[in-house]
Design a protein around this motif. Structure first.
Motif, PDB file in Angstrom:
ATOM      1  N   GLU A   1     105.032  54.148  72.775  1.00 10.25           N
ATOM      2  CA  GLU A   1     104.792  54.357  71.348  1.00 10.25           C
ATOM      3  C   GLU A   1     103.364  54.023  70.941  1.00 10.25           C
ATOM      4  OE1 GLU A   1     107.081  55.819  69.517  1.00 10.25           O
ATOM      5  OE2 GLU A   1     108.275  55.890  71.354  1.00 10.25           O
ATOM      6  N   ALA A   2     102.608  53.419  71.845  1.00  9.65           N
ATOM      7  CA  ALA A   2     101.229  53.040  71.528  1.00  9.65           C
ATOM      8  C   ALA A   2     100.290  54.233  71.683  1.00  9.65           C
ATOM      9  CB  ALA A   2     100.769  51.902  72.425  1.00  9.65           C
ATOM     10  N   THR A   3      99.202  54.212  70.951  1.00  9.65           N
ATOM     11  CA  THR A   3      98.116  55.168  71.143  1.00  9.65           C
ATOM     12  C   THR A   3      97.149  54.580  72.161  1.00  9.65           C
ATOM     13  OG1 THR A   3      98.281  56.014  68.884  1.00  9.65           O
ATOM     14  CG2 THR A   3      96.193  56.363  70.033  1.00  9.65           C
ATOM     15  N   VAL A   4      96.906  55.308  73.247  1.00 11.49           N
ATOM     16  CA  VAL A   4      96.017  54.847  74.309  1.00 11.49           C
ATOM     17  C   VAL A   4      94.733  55.668  74.258  1.00 11.49           C
ATOM     18  CG1 VAL A   4      95.738  54.440  76.789  1.00 11.49           C
ATOM     19  CG2 VAL A   4      98.006  54.243  75.730  1.00 11.49           C
ATOM     20  N   VAL A   5      93.607  54.986  74.276  1.00  6.91           N
ATOM     21  CA  VAL A   5      92.315  55.647  74.258  1.00  6.91           C
ATOM     22  C   VAL A   5      91.426  54.948  75.279  1.00  6.91           C
ATOM     23  CG1 VAL A   5      91.475  54.173  72.391  1.00  6.91           C
ATOM     24  CG2 VAL A   5      90.405  56.396  72.761  1.00  6.91           C
ATOM     25  N   ALA A   6      90.488  55.689  75.873  1.00 15.16           N
ATOM     26  CA  ALA A   6      89.618  55.127  76.911  1.00 15.16           C
ATOM     27  C   ALA A   6      88.158  55.255  76.505  1.00 15.16           C
ATOM     28  CB  ALA A   6      89.857  55.832  78.240  1.00 15.16           C
ATOM     29  N   VAL A   7      87.370  54.263  76.944  1.00 10.39           N
ATOM     30  CA  VAL A   7      85.908  54.312  76.808  1.00 10.39           C
ATOM     31  C   VAL A   7      85.330  54.292  78.208  1.00 10.39           C
ATOM     32  CG1 VAL A   7      83.855  53.160  75.927  1.00 10.39           C
ATOM     33  CG2 VAL A   7      85.964  53.145  74.584  1.00 10.39           C
ATOM     34  N   VAL A   8      84.499  55.277  78.520  1.00 13.15           N
ATOM     35  CA  VAL A   8      84.059  55.492  79.901  1.00 13.15           C
ATOM     36  C   VAL A   8      82.544  55.617  79.965  1.00 13.15           C
ATOM     37  CG1 VAL A   8      86.247  56.591  80.504  1.00 13.15           C
ATOM     38  CG2 VAL A   8      84.330  58.001  79.719  1.00 13.15           C
ATOM     39  N   ARG A   9      82.063  55.682  81.209  1.00 14.31           N
ATOM     40  CA  ARG A   9      80.612  55.641  81.443  1.00 14.31           C
ATOM     41  C   ARG A   9      79.944  57.002  81.282  1.00 14.31           C
ATOM     42  NH1 ARG A   9      77.617  56.446  86.231  1.00 14.31           N
ATOM     43  NH2 ARG A   9      79.579  56.953  87.254  1.00 14.31           N
ATOM     44  N   SER A  10      80.589  58.064  81.762  1.00 15.93           N
ATOM     45  CA  SER A  10      79.910  59.361  81.843  1.00 15.93           C
ATOM     46  C   SER A  10      80.753  60.462  81.220  1.00 15.93           C
ATOM     47  CB  SER A  10      79.623  59.713  83.308  1.00 15.93           C
ATOM     48  OG  SER A  10      80.835  59.961  84.006  1.00 15.93           O
ATOM     49  N   GLU A  11      80.099  61.559  80.952  1.00 15.49           N
ATOM     50  CA  GLU A  11      80.795  62.712  80.401  1.00 15.49           C
ATOM     51  C   GLU A  11      81.795  63.278  81.401  1.00 15.49           C
ATOM     52  OE1 GLU A  11      82.077  65.704  77.901  1.00 15.49           O
ATOM     53  OE2 GLU A  11      80.955  63.870  77.458  1.00 15.49           O
ATOM     54  N   ALA A  12      81.449  63.256  82.685  1.00 12.86           N
ATOM     55  CA  ALA A  12      82.385  63.754  83.703  1.00 12.86           C
ATOM     56  C   ALA A  12      83.657  62.909  83.738  1.00 12.86           C
ATOM     57  CB  ALA A  12      81.711  63.757  85.074  1.00 12.86           C
ATOM     58  N   THR A  13      83.508  61.591  83.622  1.00 12.75           N
ATOM     59  CA  THR A  13      84.685  60.722  83.597  1.00 12.75           C
ATOM     60  C   THR A  13      85.480  60.947  82.324  1.00 12.75           C
ATOM     61  OG1 THR A  13      83.495  59.076  84.899  1.00 12.75           O
ATOM     62  CG2 THR A  13      85.492  58.342  83.785  1.00 12.75           C
ATOM     63  N   ARG A  14      84.796  61.165  81.226  1.00 14.62           N
ATOM     64  CA  ARG A  14      85.499  61.450  79.972  1.00 14.62           C
ATOM     65  C   ARG A  14      86.388  62.676  80.121  1.00 14.62           C
ATOM     66  NH1 ARG A  14      86.127  64.511  76.033  1.00 14.62           N
ATOM     67  NH2 ARG A  14      84.693  66.030  76.913  1.00 14.62           N
ATOM     68  N   ARG A  15      85.855  63.722  80.757  1.00 11.64           N
ATOM     69  CA  ARG A  15      86.646  64.941  80.943  1.00 11.64           C
ATOM     70  C   ARG A  15      87.832  64.672  81.863  1.00 11.64           C
ATOM     71  NH1 ARG A  15      81.405  67.277  81.320  1.00 11.64           N
ATOM     72  NH2 ARG A  15      81.590  67.341  83.599  1.00 11.64           N
ATOM     73  N   ARG A  16      87.611  63.873  82.920  1.00 12.19           N
ATOM     74  CA  ARG A  16      88.715  63.575  83.845  1.00 12.19           C
ATOM     75  C   ARG A  16      89.847  62.842  83.141  1.00 12.19           C
ATOM     76  NH1 ARG A  16      89.766  58.966  86.532  1.00 12.19           N
ATOM     77  NH2 ARG A  16      87.637  58.133  86.420  1.00 12.19           N
ATOM     78  N   VAL A  17      89.503  61.841  82.326  1.00  7.16           N
ATOM     79  CA  VAL A  17      90.537  61.088  81.623  1.00  7.16           C
ATOM     80  C   VAL A  17      91.207  61.955  80.559  1.00  7.16           C
ATOM     81  CG1 VAL A  17      90.963  59.081  80.151  1.00  7.16           C
ATOM     82  CG2 VAL A  17      89.407  58.893  82.095  1.00  7.16           C
ATOM     83  N   ALA A  18      90.435  62.780  79.887  1.00  8.16           N
ATOM     84  CA  ALA A  18      91.010  63.659  78.874  1.00  8.16           C
ATOM     85  C   ALA A  18      92.031  64.616  79.483  1.00  8.16           C
ATOM     86  CB  ALA A  18      89.901  64.442  78.165  1.00  8.16           C
ATOM     87  N   GLU A  19      91.825  65.002  80.735  1.00  4.21           N
ATOM     88  CA  GLU A  19      92.792  65.875  81.409  1.00  4.21           C
ATOM     89  C   GLU A  19      94.135  65.184  81.643  1.00  4.21           C
ATOM     90  OE1 GLU A  19      90.825  67.173  84.932  1.00  4.21           O
ATOM     91  OE2 GLU A  19      89.490  68.567  83.862  1.00  4.21           O
ATOM     92  N   LEU A  20      94.144  63.863  81.559  1.00  6.48           N
ATOM     93  CA  LEU A  20      95.412  63.116  81.654  1.00  6.48           C
ATOM     94  C   LEU A  20      96.138  63.079  80.319  1.00  6.48           C
ATOM     95  CD1 LEU A  20      94.143  60.023  83.714  1.00  6.48           C
ATOM     96  CD2 LEU A  20      95.237  62.102  84.580  1.00  6.48           C
ATOM     97  N   GLY A  21      95.535  63.672  79.293  1.00  3.01           N
ATOM     98  CA  GLY A  21      96.142  63.667  77.972  1.00  3.01           C
ATOM     99  C   GLY A  21      95.786  62.443  77.154  1.00  3.01           C
TER     100      GLY A  21
END
Length: 337
Positions: free
Chosen positions: A188-208
């Motif tokens: 039920e929680a909202t999970v959000v990530a803070v990452v180092r690079s744009e490539a990592t941001r895209r990888r995590v975003a692909e996990l939803g």
């Protein structure tokens, strides 16, 4: 047998030695896969060793292996089992152990630091500290004792409220496992990530999972709102001060990285006036490891894509260069003897 040794700051090599012999109550284990994480690299870079530890070290505390020898009856562990060594050996007698907090045991030897680790063809480890993993993919299973179990334990420390916001800083092995586990354990929680690079941001975003680079914290607060809990596994001394800025009044900062350097949390007044709490989280218990094994076996936990790089043991020294360079796509490196 072959093994990787760190002989001192900046010195790592593949060498050979005689096979290990298990003392009473221990098992001899043929290593099938061994994860390599940032702590291993820290000791190569010269991070001070724990008291009582000296070079050379045989690193590697994320291990999946097959039991090849038992010198006495061993409960449900049998020769031929795929097992995961839990990475500490608690004393069982101190106040921490007696209260069920074995990860706080001050005298617990650690696999790959006090005792020879899994970047080798074989190792020995107490039978009582083994978790059966029959039927699991050994390469994925190898990262459970640290990346996944540590993330699981961090979530128990964090106490993310139902419907709250969890902000995960870092998306390496532990951080990515945290994202996966949070979606299972606090759905039920909202999970959000803070990452180092744009490539990592895209990888995590692909996990939803919504992901932001570290320079976009204002955008994170605007789109997601303030966080109830921020968990930092970046290994960067500068990140905790950034993480504090994402928290709501009464929020909690959880620090999980073992890293050299001093800690700077920023302006102390903000902690006082907003009643921010700070917690550490350290490794895991053997029950945490059993829980993530069960989640993976039941299909509730999907760690596909967590192992981004695989190397044979005779090339495992290259892993330390990868950890220094942190190329796009790096999550966890696994050596396969």
């Amino acid at each position: 047998m072959r093994r990787i040794t760190i002989n001192g700051p900046g010195s790592v090599r593949l060498d050979t030695t005689g096979p290990p012999s298990p003392p009473p109550g221990w098992a001899r284990i043929r290593v099938v896969a061994c994860g390599i994480c940032g702590t291993d690299a820290h000791y190569l870079r010269g991070m001070p060793l724990p008291p009582g530890v000296s070079y050379p070290l045989v690193p590697g505390h994320e291990v999946a292996g097959v039991v090849t020898e038992l010198n006495e009856p061993a409960g449900d562990i049998a020769v031929g089992d795929l097992v995961l060594p839990h990475l500490i050996i608690p004393c069982g007698a101190c106040e921490s152990c007696a209260s069920g907090r074995e990860q706080r045991c001050a005298t617990a030897p650690i696999l790959g630091i006090h005792e020879p680790g899994g970047l080798a063809d074989e190792l020995v480890w107490p039978v009582s500290r083994l978790v059966r993993a029959n039927g699991l993919d050994p390469v994925t299973a190898a990262i459970l004792p640290d990346a996944a179990a540590t993330a699981y334990h961090a979530l128990t420390v964090a106490g993310v409220p139902d419907g709250g916001v969890l902000c995960v800083f870092g998306a390496g092995g532990v951080g990515t496992a945290l994202v996966h586990l949070a979606r299972v354990l606090v759905p039920e929680a909202t999970v959000v990530a803070v990452v180092r690079s744009e490539a990592t941001r895209r990888r995590v975003a692909e996990l939803g999972v919504p992901a932001f680079t570290a320079g976009r914290l204002k955008e994170l607060r605007r789109e997601v709102g303030p966080a109830d809990v921020a968990i930092d596994f970046t290994g960067s001394p500068e990140t905790p001060a950034q993480a504090v800025r994402t928290l709501r009044p009464g929020g909690r900062l959880v620090l999980g990285s073992v890293t050299p350097g001093d800690l700077n949390l920023g302006w102390i007044t903000s902690f006082v006036t907003r009643e921010i709490s700070v917690s550490g989280t350290y490794t895991s218990t053997i029950d945490d490891l059993r829980q993530v094994v069960a989640l993976l076996r039941d299909g509730r936990l999907d760690l596909s894509g967590m192992v981004s790089h695989r190397l044979p043991l005779d090339r495992a020294t290259e892993a330390f260069d990868l950890l220094d360079r942190r190329p796009d796509g790096l999550v966890r490196i696994v050596a396969e003897p």
